[in-house]
Design an enzyme around this catalytic site. Structure first.
Site, PDB file in Angstrom:
ATOM      1  CG  ASP A  69      -2.223   0.764   0.924  1.00 12.76           C
ATOM      2  OD1 ASP A  69      -3.286   0.123   0.846  1.00 12.76           O
ATOM      3  OD2 ASP A  69      -2.159   1.997   0.746  1.00 12.76           O
ATOM      4  CG  ASP A  96       2.269   3.840  -7.504  1.00 11.64           C
ATOM      5  OD1 ASP A  96       1.628   2.981  -8.128  1.00 11.64           O
ATOM      6  OD2 ASP A  96       1.985   5.049  -7.535  1.00 11.64           O
ATOM      7  CG  ASP A 118     -10.109   4.725  -6.523  1.00 11.37           C
ATOM      8  OD1 ASP A 118     -11.135   4.797  -7.238  1.00 11.37           O
ATOM      9  OD2 ASP A 118      -9.629   5.716  -5.950  1.00 11.37           O
ATOM     10  CE  LYS A 122     -15.658  12.452 -12.037  1.00 13.55           C
ATOM     11  NZ  LYS A 122     -15.229  13.820 -11.613  1.00 13.55           N
ATOM     12  CG  ASP A 154     -18.034  -2.202  -3.299  1.00 16.79           C
ATOM     13  OD1 ASP A 154     -16.795  -2.073  -3.466  1.00 16.79           O
ATOM     14  OD2 ASP A 154     -18.798  -1.231  -3.236  1.00 16.79           O
ATOM     15  CB  THR A 191     -10.964  -6.434   2.681  1.00 16.35           C
ATOM     16  OG1 THR A 191     -12.187  -5.879   2.157  1.00 16.35           O
ATOM     17  CG2 THR A 191     -10.364  -7.382   1.644  1.00 16.35           C
ATOM     18  CD  GLU A 192      -9.166  -3.850   6.869  1.00 10.60           C
ATOM     19  OE1 GLU A 192      -8.249  -4.195   7.629  1.00 10.60           O
ATOM     20  OE2 GLU A 192      -9.089  -3.930   5.618  1.00 10.60           O
ATOM     21  CE1 TYR A 193     -13.859   1.333   2.021  1.00  9.03           C
ATOM     22  CE2 TYR A 193     -11.833   0.660   0.926  1.00  9.03           C
ATOM     23  CZ  TYR A 193     -12.655   1.655   1.413  1.00  9.03           C
ATOM     24  OH  TYR A 193     -12.281   2.970   1.303  1.00  9.03           O
ATOM     25  CD  GLU A 194     -15.064  -9.911   1.340  1.00  9.48           C
ATOM     26  OE1 GLU A 194     -15.639 -10.960   1.020  1.00  9.48           O
ATOM     27  OE2 GLU A 194     -13.813  -9.780   1.352  1.00  9.48           O
TER      28      GLU A 194
END
Length: 213
Positions: A69, A96, A118, A122, A154, A191-194
């Site tokens: 990360d 990166d 991410d 756009k 997601d 994951t945390e997001y999941e």
């Protein structure tokens, strides 16, 4: 994952060189030596606060994991999880994801994970998406022949884009899940997001994609 700047994060990382690789360029071609074994090496690009990489390391002690990360504070939270878990088969790398060939030799990585990247929705930001063709060029170089990428998200739009990108690149889509948590897939590490999204009843998409020779 964007988080507030964490006071003392840089010092925290620097104080744990057994887990945090402070000179990543020097590690290129030496990852098995760094881990002290010849076990397979799996990397997660965009490892966030470390729930996935730590959980995978606990489940699979015979696999070496590298969490990557670019965000200093985020990586410091991942270090907290690694320290609390007591796992010894994890390293953390603050670099990166677009420059992985600077830190890994050709074929040095056995498997890679992209979790809740991410989506850059756009059109003008397409080249920033981690499944854009130039990123795939990099991944193919550091993975072995027939190497695999396992992706979770997601975001339906990003998922469909990634499936198309993989296919156009000539990759094989071995398995695809349109609602991972409603499936019979076993061994999933969230994951945390999941966890956050699944608690809201949101579908989680997953794919296992494989490069061809």
């Amino acid at each position: 994952m964007r988080v507030r700047k964490r006071k003392g994060a840089e010092e925290h990382l620097a104080n744990h060189p057994q887990y945090v690789i402070l000179e990543p360029e020097a590690a290129k071609g030496k990852w098995h030596q760094i881990f002290g074994n010849d076990n397979p090496i799996h990397i997660e690009v965009g490892s966030g606060k470390g729930a996935f990489i730590t959980g995978m390391a606990q489940q699979n002690p015979d696999i070496n994991y590298i969490g990557i990360d670019i965000q200093l504070s985020v990586l410091s939270y991942a270090l907290d999880k690694v320290l609390a878990s007591g796992v010894e088969n994890v390293k953390l790398l603050r670099v990166d994801g677009s420059a992985l060939t600077n830190y890994f030799e050709d074929g040095e990585v056995d498997m890679m994970y992209l979790n809740f990247s991410d989506p850059w929705p756009k059109s003008r930001h397409e080249k920033r998406r981690l499944t854009y063709k130039t990123f795939l060029d990099t991944y193919k170089q550091i993975l072995p022949k027939n190497g695999e990428i396992h992706l979770k998200t997601d975001n339906r739009g990003f998922f469909e884009y990634s499936l198309t990108s993989f296919s156009q690149y000539g990759m094989i889509l071995n398995k695809v899940w349109l609602d991972l948590h409603a499936s019979d897939y076993e061994g999933n590490v969230m994951t945390e997001y999941e966890r956050k999204f699944s608690e809201k009843g949101q579908a989680i998409y997953r794919v296992e994609a494989q490069f061809k020779d």
